[in-house]
Design an enzyme around this catalytic site. Sequence first.
Site, short mmCIF file in Angstrom:
data_model
loop_
_atom_site.label_atom_id
_atom_site.label_comp_id
_atom_site.label_asym_id
_atom_site.label_seq_id
_atom_site.Cartn_x
_atom_site.Cartn_y
_atom_site.Cartn_z
N GLU A 103 0.53 -1.35 -0.51
CA GLU A 103 -0.17 -0.01 -0.32
C GLU A 103 0.66 1.53 0.32
O GLU A 103 0.57 2.18 -0.67
CB GLU A 103 -0.55 0.04 0.81
CG GLU A 103 -2.03 -1.10 0.89
CD GLU A 103 -2.59 -1.29 2.48
OE1 GLU A 103 -2.55 -2.00 2.93
OE2 GLU A 103 -3.95 -0.79 2.51
N GLU A 123 -4.14 -9.21 3.45
CA GLU A 123 -4.41 -8.41 4.95
C GLU A 123 -5.57 -8.88 5.53
O GLU A 123 -6.20 -10.06 6.39
CB GLU A 123 -5.57 -7.05 4.87
CG GLU A 123 -3.61 -6.13 4.66
CD GLU A 123 -2.75 -5.59 3.42
OE1 GLU A 123 -3.32 -6.79 2.61
OE2 GLU A 123 -3.20 -4.53 3.60
C1 LIG Z 1 -3.00 0.27 13.52
C2 LIG Z 1 -4.41 0.38 12.18
C3 LIG Z 1 -3.34 -0.48 11.36
C4 LIG Z 1 -4.25 -0.71 9.99
C5 LIG Z 1 -3.54 -0.84 8.73
C6 LIG Z 1 -4.19 -2.23 8.03
C7 LIG Z 1 -3.55 -1.88 6.54
C8 LIG Z 1 -2.26 -2.62 6.57
C9 LIG Z 1 -2.22 -4.04 7.03
C10 LIG Z 1 -1.17 -4.80 7.79
O1 LIG Z 1 0.29 -4.93 6.88
S1 LIG Z 1 -1.25 -6.36 8.46
C11 LIG Z 1 0.54 -7.18 7.69
C12 LIG Z 1 0.22 -7.96 6.09
N1 LIG Z 1 1.43 -8.86 5.89
C13 LIG Z 1 1.80 -9.64 5.87
O2 LIG Z 1 0.59 -10.40 6.35
C14 LIG Z 1 2.54 -10.51 5.65
C15 LIG Z 1 2.65 -11.21 6.93
N2 LIG Z 1 4.37 -11.76 6.90
C16 LIG Z 1 4.70 -12.67 5.51
O3 LIG Z 1 3.83 -13.33 5.53
C17 LIG Z 1 5.40 -13.48 6.66
O4 LIG Z 1 6.60 -13.53 7.48
C18 LIG Z 1 7.04 -12.61 5.25
C19 LIG Z 1 6.95 -11.35 4.79
C20 LIG Z 1 6.61 -13.41 3.63
C21 LIG Z 1 8.42 -13.43 5.39
O5 LIG Z 1 8.37 -14.70 5.54
P1 LIG Z 1 9.64 -15.89 6.84
O6 LIG Z 1 9.50 -16.88 6.45
O7 LIG Z 1 10.63 -15.22 5.60
O8 LIG Z 1 9.52 -15.09 7.84
P2 LIG Z 1 8.50 -15.57 9.08
O9 LIG Z 1 9.26 -16.82 10.18
O10 LIG Z 1 7.15 -15.73 8.57
O11 LIG Z 1 8.72 -14.00 9.50
C22 LIG Z 1 10.03 -14.13 10.24
C23 LIG Z 1 9.94 -13.40 11.34
O12 LIG Z 1 9.20 -11.86 11.10
C24 LIG Z 1 7.38 -11.59 11.85
N3 LIG Z 1 6.53 -11.21 11.15
C25 LIG Z 1 6.32 -11.27 9.37
N4 LIG Z 1 5.47 -10.04 9.23
C26 LIG Z 1 5.22 -9.64 10.39
C27 LIG Z 1 4.55 -8.10 9.81
N5 LIG Z 1 3.82 -7.85 9.06
N6 LIG Z 1 4.96 -7.57 11.56
C28 LIG Z 1 5.25 -8.14 12.21
N7 LIG Z 1 6.04 -9.21 12.96
C29 LIG Z 1 5.91 -9.64 10.94
C30 LIG Z 1 6.96 -13.36 11.91
O13 LIG Z 1 6.65 -13.05 12.93
C31 LIG Z 1 9.00 -14.14 12.56
O14 LIG Z 1 8.62 -13.40 13.54
P3 LIG Z 1 9.50 -14.10 14.59
O15 LIG Z 1 8.83 -15.50 14.61
O16 LIG Z 1 11.48 -14.52 14.30
O17 LIG Z 1 9.83 -13.72 16.02
#
Ligand SMILES: CCCCCCC/C=C/C(=O)SCCNC(=O)CCNC(=O)[C@H](O)C(C)(C)COP(=O)(O)OP(=O)(O)OC[C@H]1O[C@@H](n2cnc3c(N)ncnc32)[C@H](O)[C@@H]1OP(=O)(O)O
Length: 711
Positions: A103, A123
């Site tokens: 976004e 999302e």
């Molecule tokens: C307050 C109002 C705000 C409103 C906004 C509304 C609009 C926006 C909403 C959003 O953006 S919601 C988030 C959308 N994003 C996702 O869904 C992506 C989620 N993540 C993934 O799919 C994967 O993590 C990845 C990015 C493809 C990476 O995959 P990989 O296999 O390389 O690593 P992981 O083991 O999955 O993740 C590593 C580590 O990172 C943490 N993490 C990943 N994404 C997020 C995130 N968006 N926020 C916080 N943390 C995240 C994940 O939990 C792992 O953490 P640990 O387990 O290592 O502690």
Amino acid sequence: MATYSRLPGSVALITLQNPPVNALSAAVRQGIVDTVQRALKDPKVTSVVICGQNGKFCGGADIREFAGPMLGPPLVPMIHAIEAVDKPVAAAIEGVALGGGLELALGCHYRIAHSKALLGLPEVTLGLLPGAGGSQRLPRLIGLTAALDLITTGRQHDSSFFSSLHLLCVCSQSISSVCVSGQSLDSRRLSTLPCPCPPDVDSLLDKTMVKVRQRSRGALAPVACVQALMAAASLPYTQGMEKERDLLTTLFNSGQARALQYAFFSQRVVGKWSLPSGASWDNSAARTISKAAVIGLGTMGRGIVVALALTGISVVAVETQEKQLAEASQVVPAMLQREAGRRSLATPPGVISFSSNLQDVCEVELVIEAVFEDMSLKLQVFRHLTSVCRPGTLLCSNTSGLDIDRLAAVTQSPGLVVGMHFFAPAHVMKLLEVVYGPRSSPEAVATAMQLGKRMGKVSVAVGNCPGFVGNRMLKPYLEQANFLLEEGATPQQVDEVLEEFGFPMGVFRMSDLSGLDVGWRIRKEAGLTGPGVESTRTRQGRRYSPLPDQVCEAGRLGQKTGRGWYQYDGPGGRVARSDHWVNIFLEAYRAEHGLVARSIAPEEILERCLYALINEGFNILQDAMAAGPEDIDAIYVFGYGWPRHHGGPMFHAGQVGLGRILERLQHHHHNHPDVPHLKPSTLLRRLVAVGSPPVQKWREFINKERVHSQL
Ligand SMILES: CCCCCCC/C=C/C(=O)SCCNC(=O)CCNC(=O)[C@H](O)C(C)(C)COP(=O)(O)OP(=O)(O)OC[C@H]1O[C@@H](n2cnc3c(N)ncnc32)[C@H](O)[C@@H]1OP(=O)(O)O
């Protein structure tokens, strides 16, 4: 945070820094606001590039922040301000641009991406919608039809897909030539563009809504996504944004969003397994497997062969029955080809050789036994394997609930024996239970967990007890469903209630699909039914329903015989239709046992089935057969069709309220004292006694209780 630097010439570079995925935390958002201001104020800067540290653009909003109060600059005005600036801003995307990350890129005037970058708006999988303008900007850029698909499914694609939708600029251009200063940016501000819609837009939206409602089984977010896109198609941008905000607020405050975000984190928590012995992923070395064998090429074995081959492992596939072997050697390569195609792999990476000789496994590093679920047969296979395999070979069993220790005991290296319980179809289903016994070495568990991960599975380490975690919890659930039939319900009534809750299939439809003979055989082995067992409704000191045994005795084994709890078009038929025979059979059964049918409310059906299952989940935690509630929830979401928007059984218990679950279990146990599964677990009582802490705190609580011998 975000750092600012000047590239040689007139380009300002803003780098998002928030490892591991540069999520848009409050500090990152503040950093973006500050650095964009700095670039605007610097007269030497004519264009701006935003990128992410360590080869990852941005994984979206910081999901961890959703649980607390919103701090720092909000995302929507921040992105809007970027779009409004009069110096060209480009998003340089490497790695991922997901959710809020994409976004943010949509608010930039240009987007370029590495060929391997992954983009999407996931999302909806977190119970939300692209609420930082994504639901309004994306359809204006790529058209309503493509946006509907991407936003309602949350699917991610690589940059070639998005280039074809003109979301990305041609990658071969240099950034400075893309961001040619002086050109008008008006047409680059997506919020100002009309939304391209097909001529039959109303029909498209209606059809999509119907499809989404069918697919989502009670999930709110996919429906809200369609509503937001309806707004994009019909309203000016500002009003569309208001609709997006209202829908996001509703979703944000729903229990479903909390459940789905919990499911996201629990999937990651279970990957970081630890055993009661203290062994864990960071102190146990996994072996890398390149050659494996599968013994037994029935449905499960075939799927396991395909799952292994897809990861590039060479597989020796062994089946001693010639007919079965001939069939498997035809079917398995076709399955592999199909699955490779589905995963867009040009050629299946692994090599499979078929054999009828168990001796041929002597060179492999790991064997997965997948023969018929019969202990004496499995013991025979393990005795044979331990004599033919090289010392150090890992021996795994795909048993769905038999004792791993007994298998280990007949081998030369019991430490190298673990369970690898796949779910059918094994090359498709995401769940793998890795079962450790008291003698399983950390190395064996680590290797099986790692192998599961390579196969793309959610691997969960579980203790060795009858049925392990998933099937152990299924038992009280099935039992309650049978008791409800005795008391007056029909299979359709029970199934409808469970499907309304969100299961893809009710318990009776699911049993018909799996085959009713599976449970029948297990009950026979347990001495609960079969020749010589008296036909009473109390067996082994507890209430027992002979109903499913009698259905099997009538030759009705489910879909495979065309008859079970339902009728089908023929053997192998898929469409379940209610069957008058079942109603007559139930009436006769009740008459024979002096039971008077009563009308049973949907609430009672749901409570008795789900709370009995949940109660067993507490017993499992108490017995340390699962490390935490997240493990149980991941098993149920990925292996048993538990609706993800309800988080998992243990999360659901917390949402309902532990006090309420306890009270209802007490009530049902009072009414059915001969059903031990309804007796509330000690752990549940203890949690209620200490004020029902949130599910995230249970693991710590259980460990403390164990230290103080309270459990
Ligand atoms: C307050 C109002 C705000 C409103 C906004 C509304 C609009 C926006 C909403 C959003 O953006 S919601 C988030 C959308 N994003 C996702 O869904 C992506 C989620 N993540 C993934 O799919 C994967 O993590 C990845 C990015 C493809 C990476 O995959 P990989 O296999 O390389 O690593 P992981 O083991 O999955 O993740 C590593 C580590 O990172 C943490 N993490 C990943 N994404 C997020 C995130 N968006 N926020 C916080 N943390 C995240 C994940 O939990 C792992 O953490 P640990 O387990 O290592 O502690």
